[in-house]
Design a protein around this motif. Structure first.
Motif, PDB file in Angstrom:
ATOM      1  N   ARG A   1       5.859   7.683 -12.240  1.00 26.12           N
ATOM      2  CA  ARG A   1       4.527   7.484 -12.807  1.00 26.12           C
ATOM      3  C   ARG A   1       4.315   6.011 -13.175  1.00 26.12           C
ATOM      4  N   LEU A   2       5.301   5.409 -13.840  1.00 28.97           N
ATOM      5  CA  LEU A   2       5.181   4.008 -14.227  1.00 28.97           C
ATOM      6  C   LEU A   2       5.121   3.086 -13.012  1.00 28.97           C
ATOM      7  N   ALA A   3       5.727   3.517 -11.909  1.00 29.89           N
ATOM      8  CA  ALA A   3       5.697   2.724 -10.676  1.00 29.89           C
ATOM      9  C   ALA A   3       4.379   2.887  -9.925  1.00 29.89           C
ATOM     10  N   GLY A   4       3.459   3.687 -10.459  1.00 36.56           N
ATOM     11  CA  GLY A   4       2.128   3.772  -9.891  1.00 36.56           C
ATOM     12  C   GLY A   4       1.851   4.948  -8.994  1.00 36.56           C
ATOM     13  N   PHE A   5       2.794   5.890  -8.903  1.00 35.67           N
ATOM     14  CA  PHE A   5       2.599   7.018  -7.997  1.00 35.67           C
ATOM     15  C   PHE A   5       1.826   8.142  -8.679  1.00 35.67           C
ATOM     16  N   PRO A   6       0.889   8.757  -7.971  1.00 34.04           N
ATOM     17  CA  PRO A   6       0.205   9.927  -8.520  1.00 34.04           C
ATOM     18  C   PRO A   6       1.158  11.112  -8.598  1.00 34.04           C
ATOM     19  N   ALA A   7       0.789  12.095  -9.401  1.00 33.42           N
ATOM     20  CA  ALA A   7       1.666  13.247  -9.610  1.00 33.42           C
ATOM     21  C   ALA A   7       2.007  13.952  -8.310  1.00 33.42           C
ATOM     22  N   ALA A   8       1.055  14.001  -7.375  1.00 39.07           N
ATOM     23  CA  ALA A   8       1.289  14.715  -6.118  1.00 39.07           C
ATOM     24  C   ALA A   8       2.335  14.040  -5.243  1.00 39.07           C
ATOM     25  N   ALA A   9       2.641  12.768  -5.513  1.00 44.39           N
ATOM     26  CA  ALA A   9       3.639  12.050  -4.708  1.00 44.39           C
ATOM     27  C   ALA A   9       5.055  12.492  -5.028  1.00 44.39           C
TER      28      ALA A   9
ATOM     29  N   ASN B   1       0.847  -1.190   0.000  1.00 47.56           N
ATOM     30  CA  ASN B   1       0.000   0.000   0.000  1.00 47.56           C
ATOM     31  C   ASN B   1       0.886   1.244   0.000  1.00 47.56           C
ATOM     32  N   PHE B   2       1.064   1.824  -1.177  1.00 47.31           N
ATOM     33  CA  PHE B   2       2.091   2.857  -1.306  1.00 47.31           C
ATOM     34  C   PHE B   2       1.580   4.207  -1.797  1.00 47.31           C
ATOM     35  N   PHE B   3       0.279   4.379  -1.952  1.00 49.52           N
ATOM     36  CA  PHE B   3      -0.225   5.609  -2.567  1.00 49.52           C
ATOM     37  C   PHE B   3      -0.011   6.854  -1.710  1.00 49.52           C
ATOM     38  N   ASP B   4       0.269   6.663  -0.419  1.00 55.44           N
ATOM     39  CA  ASP B   4       0.556   7.829   0.430  1.00 55.44           C
ATOM     40  C   ASP B   4       2.051   8.101   0.530  1.00 55.44           C
ATOM     41  N   GLY B   5       2.844   7.403  -0.268  1.00 52.66           N
ATOM     42  CA  GLY B   5       4.290   7.622  -0.266  1.00 52.66           C
ATOM     43  C   GLY B   5       4.668   8.886  -1.026  1.00 52.66           C
ATOM     44  N   THR B   6       5.763   9.507  -0.626  1.00 50.31           N
ATOM     45  CA  THR B   6       6.281  10.681  -1.333  1.00 50.31           C
ATOM     46  C   THR B   6       7.774  10.493  -1.591  1.00 50.31           C
ATOM     47  N   LEU B   7       8.203  10.964  -2.759  1.00 43.53           N
ATOM     48  CA  LEU B   7       9.618  10.891  -3.121  1.00 43.53           C
ATOM     49  C   LEU B   7      10.074  12.270  -3.558  1.00 43.53           C
ATOM     50  N   TYR B   8      11.390  12.526  -3.436  1.00 44.37           N
ATOM     51  CA  TYR B   8      11.919  13.884  -3.516  1.00 44.37           C
ATOM     52  C   TYR B   8      13.010  13.982  -4.574  1.00 44.37           C
ATOM     53  N   ILE B   9      12.779  14.926  -5.509  1.00 41.07           N
ATOM     54  CA  ILE B   9      13.758  15.223  -6.548  1.00 41.07           C
ATOM     55  C   ILE B   9      13.858  16.742  -6.658  1.00 41.07           C
ATOM     56  N   SER B  10      14.726  17.234  -7.533  1.00 38.88           N
ATOM     57  CA  SER B  10      14.749  18.675  -7.815  1.00 38.88           C
ATOM     58  C   SER B  10      14.340  18.888  -9.264  1.00 38.88           C
ATOM     59  N   ALA B  11      14.155  20.138  -9.649  1.00 30.32           N
ATOM     60  CA  ALA B  11      13.801  20.456 -11.031  1.00 30.32           C
ATOM     61  C   ALA B  11      14.924  20.094 -11.994  1.00 30.32           C
ATOM     62  N   GLN B  12      16.132  19.887 -11.472  1.00 27.32           N
ATOM     63  CA  GLN B  12      17.276  19.541 -12.319  1.00 27.32           C
ATOM     64  C   GLN B  12      17.441  18.027 -12.483  1.00 27.32           C
TER      65      GLN B  12
ATOM     66  N   ARG C   1       3.821   9.492   3.690  1.00 25.67           N
ATOM     67  CA  ARG C   1       4.939   8.627   4.079  1.00 25.67           C
ATOM     68  C   ARG C   1       6.139   8.888   3.148  1.00 25.67           C
ATOM     69  N   PRO C   2       7.005   9.812   3.504  1.00 24.65           N
ATOM     70  CA  PRO C   2       8.226   9.989   2.712  1.00 24.65           C
ATOM     71  C   PRO C   2       9.042   8.693   2.692  1.00 24.65           C
ATOM     72  N   PHE C   3       9.576   8.338   1.508  1.00 19.64           N
ATOM     73  CA  PHE C   3      10.315   7.069   1.448  1.00 19.64           C
ATOM     74  C   PHE C   3      11.571   7.117   0.602  1.00 19.64           C
ATOM     75  N   LEU C   4      11.756   8.153  -0.242  1.00 21.03           N
ATOM     76  CA  LEU C   4      12.863   8.115  -1.197  1.00 21.03           C
ATOM     77  C   LEU C   4      13.382   9.514  -1.496  1.00 21.03           C
ATOM     78  N   ILE C   5      14.697   9.654  -1.454  1.00 22.45           N
ATOM     79  CA  ILE C   5      15.390  10.856  -1.938  1.00 22.45           C
ATOM     80  C   ILE C   5      16.227  10.443  -3.145  1.00 22.45           C
ATOM     81  N   VAL C   6      16.118  11.213  -4.238  1.00 20.11           N
ATOM     82  CA  VAL C   6      16.934  10.961  -5.428  1.00 20.11           C
ATOM     83  C   VAL C   6      17.905  12.121  -5.592  1.00 20.11           C
ATOM     84  N   GLY C   7      19.178  11.843  -5.445  1.00 19.36           N
ATOM     85  CA  GLY C   7      20.215  12.840  -5.678  1.00 19.36           C
ATOM     86  C   GLY C   7      20.823  12.660  -7.059  1.00 19.36           C
ATOM     87  N   SER C   8      21.310  13.743  -7.624  1.00 22.14           N
ATOM     88  CA  SER C   8      21.933  13.695  -8.950  1.00 22.14           C
ATOM     89  C   SER C   8      23.446  13.807  -8.828  1.00 22.14           C
TER      90      SER C   8
END
Length: 484
Positions: free
Chosen positions: A192-200, A171-182, A230-237
């Motif tokens: 999106r392909l992993a099933g997350f709504p845009a707001a996540a 059950n992951f629809f309340d998950g949030t992940l973090y990126i930057s505009a870059q 539920r924050p779960f992921l940070i993506v660094g570049s």
């Protein structure tokens, strides 16, 4: 009725026919490779309509002739961007090592299935060895490993699937992940392909150097938790596509540790610069990632079509991706080979059937030696620093960011910060790009950063040396001097 085994089989050429075919293809391949130093980055004209129609035509029932067919392919190849040209300084190009192409031919003619260890144990060991080397290069501990993919996009997708499965469960629809505009757009697509709504997908602000604002990240995570997310992921570049900016990886790793989040690093562009002393220092913190996406077809100079995902704990890749199939049971028996438990790559990513992707990397690494790759990457860093110094000295050009890797971004200066002057500068920069690329000798590409049209010089391809960079700077200078 069964056919006589002595009868003619057109799909099985004789040795003489294969030799003739191989000689013809190899001669063309050598001529093509020899032409690359002088090749334009972009064809001078569009393909003729007759060629397009010929390529669209359905195959005939009767046998064709190899020479006319190869001539047709030669003609089609001419009307494409040339990523192997030393003038290709757009996007993040992949030049394609000749030795890698030889390895690809060998891999395809032997046609081994390398997704399950039992089917090709020594070749699975080959890929495992390269992936362990990748992981060690990134600073991951012993026991790390990974899987080859078709590119960085699929590597980022598998990383998000693994993080989602490990941190959120079913059950992951309340998950949030973090990126930057870059962050590379493939991460947003993968979410999106992993099933997350845009707001996540939470876009963290960046600082003036285009790196993720870690203070803002902490605030956003706290705010999302307060709202029941539920924050779960940070993506660094580790090297953005726009400018090669490197996020503050050590600080992002600290936040991931403090908040118990998965830490993924998209190092598709920058990861292999860890081979160099400067890259090793600038990419500090990557060793604390849970997963890392890499693109050998960028900074290991491979042909297009190979990426990699390495993981601190590769068992978690299997836990997230493995799905049983009764038809796989005969090849899934676990056993050791040379004292090693080799992985089944089919269970570590989305793909089941694929060839030995790692051979194209294994052969040039062992043939040329690691030092040759380190030297080539150091050369690209030197060339980028030189481009930055020259462009920064030009009075009408603005170079806002000192390159952290091998991309230099520049634009025409605006008279002021007013909206009208910014629009005028954007148009002037766009016009400048057109004049630069009109030469045909080089190709630069553009992007938009914080509302500003910006030109990029990306020095990645192994055939780019000081002579073409000097010519590039001359072309830019002449284009700037031209009246609009």
């Amino acid at each position: 009725m069964l056919h006589n085994p002595q009868s003619f089989h057109p799909l099985e050429p004789t040795r003489a026919q294969l030799a003739e075919l191989g000689h013809e293809v190899w001669a063309r391949a050598m001529a093509f490779t020899e032409s690359l130093p002088a090749s334009p980055a972009v064809p001078s004209e569009a393909p003729p309509a007759a060629l397009i129609q010929a390529m669209l035509a359905a195959p005939a029932e009767t046998q064709g002739e190899i020479i006319p067919l190869l001539d047709q392919l030669d003609e089609a190849v001419k009307y494409a961007y040339e990523p192997g040209s030393p003038g290709m300084l757009a996007y993040v190009p992949g030049g394609g090592l000749s030795v890698s192409a030889v390895a690809d031919f060998y891999a395809r003619i032997t046609n081994r299935f390398a997704s399950m260890a039992r089917v090709a144990p020594a070749l699975v060991a080959l890929e495992t060895g390269v992936l362990r080397w990748f992981a060690g290069l990134c600073g991951l501990p012993e026991g790390s490993g990974g899987v080859f993919t078709s590119g960085g996009s699929l590597a980022n997708f598998s990383a998000i699937i693994t993080a989602r499965h490990t941190r959120l469960g079913e059950n992951f629809f309340d998950g949030t992940l973090y990126i930057s505009a870059q962050t590379h757009h493939s991460v947003a697509k993968a979410a999106r392909l992993a099933g997350f709504p845009a707001a996540a997908l939470r876009i963290v602000p960046h600082r003036s150097d285009l790196t993720m604002d870690d203070d803002a990240l902490r605030r956003m995570i706290a705010g999302d938790r307060a709202h029941g997310k539920r924050p779960f992921l940070i993506v660094g570049s580790a090297g953005t596509t726009n400018t090669g900016a490197i996020d503050p990886l050590p600080r992002l790793a600290d936040i991931a540790r403090d908040e118990d989040l998965w830490f993924h690093v998209d190092a598709a562009y920058g990861g292999f610069f860890r081979l160099t002393l400067r890259g090793h220092e600038r990419l500090s913190g990557i060793e604390r990632a849970d997963t890392i996406a890499l693109d050998p077809h960028k900074t290991l100079f491979q042909p297009f079509g190979v990426g990699a995902l390495v993981a601190r704990d590769p068992k978690l890749l299997a836990t997230a991706h493995e799905v049983d199939g009764a038809y796989l049971r005969d090849m899934s028996h676990k056993q050791t080979y040379g004292g090693e438990h080799l992985p089944d790559f089919a269970h570590m990513g989305p793909e089941l059937t694929r060839d030995v992707r790692g051979m194209r990397i294994w052969l040039p690494l062992h043939l040329h030696g690691v030092a040759a790759f380190r030297s080539a990457l150091d050369e690209k860093l030197d060339l980028a620093a030189y481009v930055y110094e020259r462009l920064a000295a030009a009075p009408r050009i603005e170079v806002p960011w000192k390159p952290q890797l091998s991309t230099v971004a520049f634009r025409m200066k605006a008279r002021s910060s007013s909206a009208d002057d910014i629009r005028a500068a954007n148009q002037a920069t766009q016009d400048l790009l057109g004049r630069i690329n009109a030469s045909g000798r080089i190709l630069l590409s553009s992007t938009e950063i914080d509302g500003r049209f910006t030109i990029r010089v990306c020095i990645v391809m192994h055939r780019v040396h000081a002579d073409r960079i000097a010519e590039t700077l001359d072309i830019i200078a002449a284009a700037v001097a031209q009246p609009a």
